[in-house]
Design a protein around this motif. Structure first.
Motif, PDB file in Angstrom:
ATOM      1  N   ASP A 204     -65.462  26.965-123.536  1.00 37.00           N
ATOM      2  CA  ASP A 204     -66.378  28.658-122.234  1.00 37.00           C
ATOM      3  C   ASP A 204     -64.188  29.522-122.486  1.00 37.00           C
ATOM      4  OD1 ASP A 204     -63.430  27.318-121.322  1.00 37.00           O
ATOM      5  OD2 ASP A 204     -63.533  27.132-119.642  1.00 37.00           O
ATOM      6  N   GLU A 205     -64.949  29.822-123.739  1.00 41.53           N
ATOM      7  CA  GLU A 205     -63.505  31.270-123.998  1.00 41.53           C
ATOM      8  C   GLU A 205     -64.138  32.926-124.096  1.00 41.53           C
ATOM      9  OE1 GLU A 205     -63.768  31.692-128.550  1.00 41.53           O
ATOM     10  OE2 GLU A 205     -65.652  32.737-128.978  1.00 41.53           O
ATOM     11  N   GLU A 206     -65.087  33.053-123.457  1.00 42.83           N
ATOM     12  CA  GLU A 206     -65.087  34.279-122.874  1.00 42.83           C
ATOM     13  C   GLU A 206     -64.741  34.260-121.563  1.00 42.83           C
ATOM     14  OE1 GLU A 206     -69.259  35.622-122.615  1.00 42.83           O
ATOM     15  OE2 GLU A 206     -70.019  35.315-124.647  1.00 42.83           O
ATOM     16  N   GLU A 207     -64.582  34.250-121.066  1.00 43.21           N
ATOM     17  CA  GLU A 207     -63.863  34.153-119.780  1.00 43.21           C
ATOM     18  C   GLU A 207     -61.878  33.772-119.526  1.00 43.21           C
ATOM     19  OE1 GLU A 207     -64.810  34.297-116.632  1.00 43.21           O
ATOM     20  OE2 GLU A 207     -66.568  34.185-116.849  1.00 43.21           O
ATOM     21  N   ARG A 208     -61.928  32.618-120.666  1.00 42.41           N
ATOM     22  CA  ARG A 208     -60.485  32.666-121.423  1.00 42.41           C
ATOM     23  C   ARG A 208     -59.796  34.394-121.966  1.00 42.41           C
ATOM     24  NH1 ARG A 208     -58.198  27.459-120.749  1.00 42.41           N
ATOM     25  NH2 ARG A 208     -60.490  25.297-120.189  1.00 42.41           N
ATOM     26  N   VAL A 209     -61.051  34.979-122.379  1.00 43.82           N
ATOM     27  CA  VAL A 209     -61.039  35.911-123.275  1.00 43.82           C
ATOM     28  C   VAL A 209     -60.205  37.275-122.645  1.00 43.82           C
ATOM     29  CG1 VAL A 209     -61.713  37.319-124.905  1.00 43.82           C
ATOM     30  CG2 VAL A 209     -61.949  35.609-125.556  1.00 43.82           C
ATOM     31  N   LYS A 210     -61.679  37.067-121.534  1.00 44.88           N
ATOM     32  CA  LYS A 210     -60.901  37.645-120.220  1.00 44.88           C
ATOM     33  C   LYS A 210     -59.424  38.172-119.623  1.00 44.88           C
ATOM     34  CE  LYS A 210     -64.456  38.631-117.309  1.00 44.88           C
ATOM     35  NZ  LYS A 210     -65.035  38.358-116.163  1.00 44.88           N
ATOM     36  N   LYS A 211     -59.286  36.924-119.370  1.00 46.32           N
ATOM     37  CA  LYS A 211     -58.125  36.443-118.387  1.00 46.32           C
ATOM     38  C   LYS A 211     -56.953  37.107-119.606  1.00 46.32           C
ATOM     39  CE  LYS A 211     -58.505  32.691-115.872  1.00 46.32           C
ATOM     40  NZ  LYS A 211     -58.749  31.179-116.073  1.00 46.32           N
ATOM     41  N   ALA A 212     -56.931  36.445-121.122  1.00 47.44           N
ATOM     42  CA  ALA A 212     -55.568  37.056-121.991  1.00 47.44           C
ATOM     43  C   ALA A 212     -56.164  38.977-122.090  1.00 47.44           C
ATOM     44  CB  ALA A 212     -56.255  36.434-123.154  1.00 47.44           C
ATOM     45  N   ALA A 213     -57.256  39.001-122.003  1.00 52.84           N
ATOM     46  CA  ALA A 213     -57.334  40.677-122.082  1.00 52.84           C
ATOM     47  C   ALA A 213     -56.434  41.623-120.590  1.00 52.84           C
ATOM     48  CB  ALA A 213     -58.429  40.887-122.489  1.00 52.84           C
ATOM     49  N   ASN A 214     -56.641  40.746-119.586  1.00 56.81           N
ATOM     50  CA  ASN A 214     -55.957  40.849-118.553  1.00 56.81           C
ATOM     51  C   ASN A 214     -54.204  40.838-118.361  1.00 56.81           C
ATOM     52  OD1 ASN A 214     -57.893  42.789-117.547  1.00 56.81           O
ATOM     53  ND2 ASN A 214     -59.337  40.307-116.712  1.00 56.81           N
TER      54      ASN A 214
END
Length: 857
Positions: A202-212
């Motif tokens: 589920d890296e899309e959700e995790r990337v969004k968190k990292a970008a924020n």
């Protein structure tokens, strides 16, 4: 859908296994099917086939009858919801809410119609099958609507039509995000797609968190340490050029950057070099997980492959045993300590299954080096049978110049040797298979500690849950191994050794079963407890050409590398999945240094400080945290000409270190940006288009060129119309999107559509590319994907998509024909048509013939 409405590529190939039918030794579909009769006309009978599975010790008589009845029946159609889990669940819900009730409400000849059902063996209702007869499907509109949905979603990459048993092996590999995985015999690619989904998690959700600036939360066993991105990699391989092309077509739809496709013989797959470590020693890639879904006789596919019934022979499995063993050996060599390998076939024959597993474990040093894993916890709802610890080997002997073909069952190597000796005296002209080796028989352990627990293997029979037949075994590498060399694929040396050990041959005993038959065999099944005759006169049903291919394939096997001892020294690299090992000692696993030829893809990475990349990323406001050094082009000069691809860090390392060593890389990278080649491109700061395939990779890091779409009506307008008007001064009818675009300079932008509840809400998140023209705007989604989205979101079955550019061209043509029209109008139409062609990749269908219209004007 999840990746901007489409995952690229064309229509997905059907999943499932292709049994080995001669030709190239790693090509499961090398033989050409020259049948003229239909599947319904093909008799689903084969006396030899039935006798082996009835008498070979697989199932008791009553259960065999159930299995055999299932094997002779039609196979249900099955499919899987694909992509990221959130996207797959969203499309699944649309399917359940829209199509299942319509089909359930039907009846045929007074009886309710059975709708598609979720396969209980798999989690989250992501795998479905349908057992409805074709004559019902063809007569009712709800099935036509359902079929249209399947076709559209398969083309978009949201559904994969794949056989149920084919979906099992990836689940047994237990892949976690961050792992490095090899699929040794990957075509047509359905299993590779599953593995790629598991690696990305589920890296899309995790990337969004990292970008924020939030933690990507890596406590589930996955490695998302690359700013929320999975650090893993899948290498999908197939040796056959055409099948490798099918593989690329299948996996490209997923748009995953952590993926490389190669074309090599799996049995001698080359060692992958890594950058030299601090100690100056060469380093080679080791894999956390390997799938060896090997070429096989495919007798478990008899429900969908009519060739099995017409051509099954025990020589198919015997001829493939050696190749399968060499592929498994090579996989175990490349596996890291503690890693796991799944071996699978679509055959029920122990010659290709348990005997290969046992021979490999023995050759690697026994159960202290490689162990069979108890996988009863994986897919607990899957109905299965344990692997076999005892079995019989069938062979057919012949007398040259006659039609005599005699079937034999051997329970041990000793029984086979004695039978050979007997016939040498009594009937010396009779010929047996030279592929029966000691290793095809059940292993004999010297102690309980050394016994190989073959019952841990998994057998799936057709009658258990209405599928095809399949075999799966999970192997774990406990310690470094030293694999012995296979010098021959025939039994001449083994027979010679057996003869020298026994001066006098003893007549065959109960270890061989045979009965003479002078009359044709009866079609009725024998009663339980009775033995059916196994010696019989048979018409030779083998196609001579196919037989020649199989013989050639079996006899021209290569050798394994010479024995080598692995070292457990860890590699000092960024990935924990790599270990150090000495170079191979034989040329078969080495690669000759060579430059990439003109016929190969070129993969050249651009420098991190390339000014063109800097300009593009600055135009879209991409954060400086987004990696600049993973963009590549596909020309040998390394020039940024047309398309810009993005890959993962480990993919870059492997491509860069091995591209001149002879590695056959045939696919890597996701298209992220494409040059916008129009006459007035110099007026734009960044004449580059966001590409549908890669837009979700860069979007979380963007802070410019972002447009939010919040209304379904607005999205519908953008989908149903190409180039809706958007003048700088004046009104428009594309809602909140138009309001945000009015003051935006020419160029590409992101359209964000967030998941929301309510009648006007969206069931899932989407990101789409849109181009802002001087007087219009256009979603850069091709016509087929527009139709798929209109069907998915608005249930529009045959939408009429308007093309304002084409309409304008026709209007100008008509005005010219009547002596009216302005030169400026013609120039504007030509310019917009040029941009339209660029957006659609030059597809004439996208502008509905307007190119010709303007040329005539």
């Amino acid at each position: 859908m999840g990746r901007g409405g489409s995952r690229g590529g064309g229509r997905g190939g059907r999943g499932g296994r292709k049994p080995f039918r001669g030709g190239n030794k790693n090509n499961r579909s090398g033989g050409r099917d020259n049948r003229t009769e239909s599947w319904l006309d093909q008799p689903r009978k084969n006396e030899l086939f039935e006798s082996y599975y009835r008498m070979g010790g697989f199932l008791d008589e009553a259960e065999f009858e159930q299995m055999w009845k299932s094997l002779a029946s039609d196979l249900p159609n099955s499919f899987r919801f694909t992509g990221t889990k959130s996207d797959a669940l969203a499309v699944r819900e649309i399917f359940k809410e829209r199509y299942i009730p319509a089909i359930t409400a039907m009846d045929f000849e007074g009886q309710p119609v059975e709708p598609p059902k979720a396969v209980e063996a798999f989690p989250d209702e992501l795998v479905w099958d349908m057992k409805t007869h074709k004559k019902i499907v063809r007569r009712h509109a709800p099935f036509a609507d359902f079929q249209k949905f399947l076709v559209a979603e398969a083309a978009s990459g949201n559904i994969s039509r794949q056989e149920v048993v084919s979906m099992i092996p990836p689940h047994f590999l237990d892949v976690k995000p961050g792992m490095v995985v090899l699929d040794m015999c990957a075509a047509p690619g359905s299993k590779s797609a599953q593995l790629a989904e598991m690696i990305h998690g589920d890296e899309e959700e995790r990337v969004k968190k990292a970008a924020n600036n939030e933690s990507p939360n890596t406590d589930d066993g996955g490695d998302y340490s690359d700013d929320g991105r999975s650090t893993g990699l899948l290498i999908a391989n197939d040796t056959d050029y055409k099948r490798a092309g099918m593989l690329v077509h299948q996996v490209k739809r997923l748009n995953f950057p952590n993926l490389i496709v190669t074309q090599h013989d799996a049995s001698i797959f080359p060692s992958i070099e890594l950058p030299t470590g601090k100690n100056g020693r060469k380093q080679y890639l080791k894999f956390d997980r390997i799938l060896a879904d090997v070429p096989c006789s495919g007798d478990g596919t008899a429900r969908k492959n009519p060739n099995v019934w017409g051509k099954w022979t025990p020589k198919d499995g015997l001829g493939l045993h050696n190749l399968q063993l060499r592929i498994l050996f090579r996989g175990l060599q490349m596996l890291k300590k503690g890693g796991r390998l799944v071996y699978s076939t679509c055959s029920m024959n122990p010659t290709e299954n348990e005997s290969v597993i046992a021979a490999a474990i023995q050759a690697c040093g026994g159960v202290s080096k490689v162990q069979l894993v108890d996988c009863s916890d994986y897919l607990p709802n899957l109905k299965r049978k344990p692997g076999l610890n005892t079995w019989k080997i069938m062979d057919t002997s012949t007398v040259p110049g006659s039609n005599d073909k005699t079937a034999h069952l051997f329970s041990s190597w000793d029984a086979f040797v004695k039978a050979q000796a007997k016939y040498e005296k009594e009937e010396p002209e009779r010929v047996f298979s030279n592929k029966i080796m000691p290793g095809v028989f059940p292993p004999i352990a010297s102690s309980e500690e050394e016994r190989i627990p073959l019952e841990r293997c998994v057998r799936v029979y057709p009658h258990l849950q209405d599928t095809g037949g399949f075999f799966i075994a999970v192997l774990e590498k406990l310690d470094d191994i030293k694999v012995g060399q296979i010098t021959s694929s025939n039994n001449e040396a083994s027979l010679l050794q057996a003869k020298t050990e026994s001066e006098t041959a003893t007549p065959a005993n109960a270890g061989e079963m045979e009965v003479d038959v002078t009359e044709p065999p009866t079609e009725s099944a024998p009663e339980a407890g009775n033995q059916s005759p196994l010696k019989r006169k048979l018409e030779d049903t083998e196609d001579a050409e196919a037989e020649a291919k199989r013989t050639k394939t079996s006899d021209t096997t290569a050798e394994l590398p010479a024995p080598q001892t692995e070292e457990a020294t860890p590699v000092e690299a960024t990935s924990t999945t790599i270990t150090s090992a000495p170079p191979p000692t034989k040329e078969v696993t080495k690669l000759k240094s060579e430059q990439q030829s003109q016929s190969k893809e070129h993969f050249e990475y651009l420098a991190a400080d390339d000014p063109n990349i800097a300009a593009i990323l600055d135009f879209f406001g991409i954060s400086s945290r987004f990696p600049r050094d993973r963009f590549m082009v596909k020309n040998k000069e390394g020039l940024l000409l047309n398309k810009l691809y993005y890959t993962s860090a480990l993919a870059k390392t492997i491509i860069s270190a091995n591209k001149h060593r002879g590695m056959k890389f045939i696919h890597c990278g996701v298209i992220t940006f494409v040059a916008h080649k129009i006459k007035d491109k110099d007026l734009m700061r960044a004449p580059w288009r966001l590409q549908n395939e890669g837009i979700r990779i860069v979007e979380p890091w963007a802070n410019k060129r972002i447009v939010n779409c919040t209304s379904k009506a607005t999205l519908h307008k953008l989908l149903i119309e190409m180039f809706p008007k958007l003048p700088r001064d004046g009104s428009h009818d594309i809602g909140e999107v138009g309001d945000q675009l009015k003051d935006m300079e020419i160029g590409c932008c992101f359209v964000r559509i967030e998941q929301s509840a309510g009648e006007d809400g969206f069931p899932f998140r989407m990101v789409l590319p849109l181009w802002r023209h001087p007087g219009s705007a256009n979603l850069m989604v091709d016509k087929d994907d527009r139709k798929a989205m209109l069907l998915r979101l608005f249930n529009e079955k045959d939408p009429d998509i308007k093309n304002h550019v084409a309409d304008k061209a026709k209007a100008v043509e008509a005005a010219k024909a009547n002596g009216g029209g302005e030169e400026m109008e013609v120039e504007e139409a030509e310019r917009e048509l040029e941009e339209a062609k660029e957006e659609e990749g030059g597809d004439a269908d996208a502008v509905a013939g307007a190119v010709e219209d303007v040329q005539e004007v």
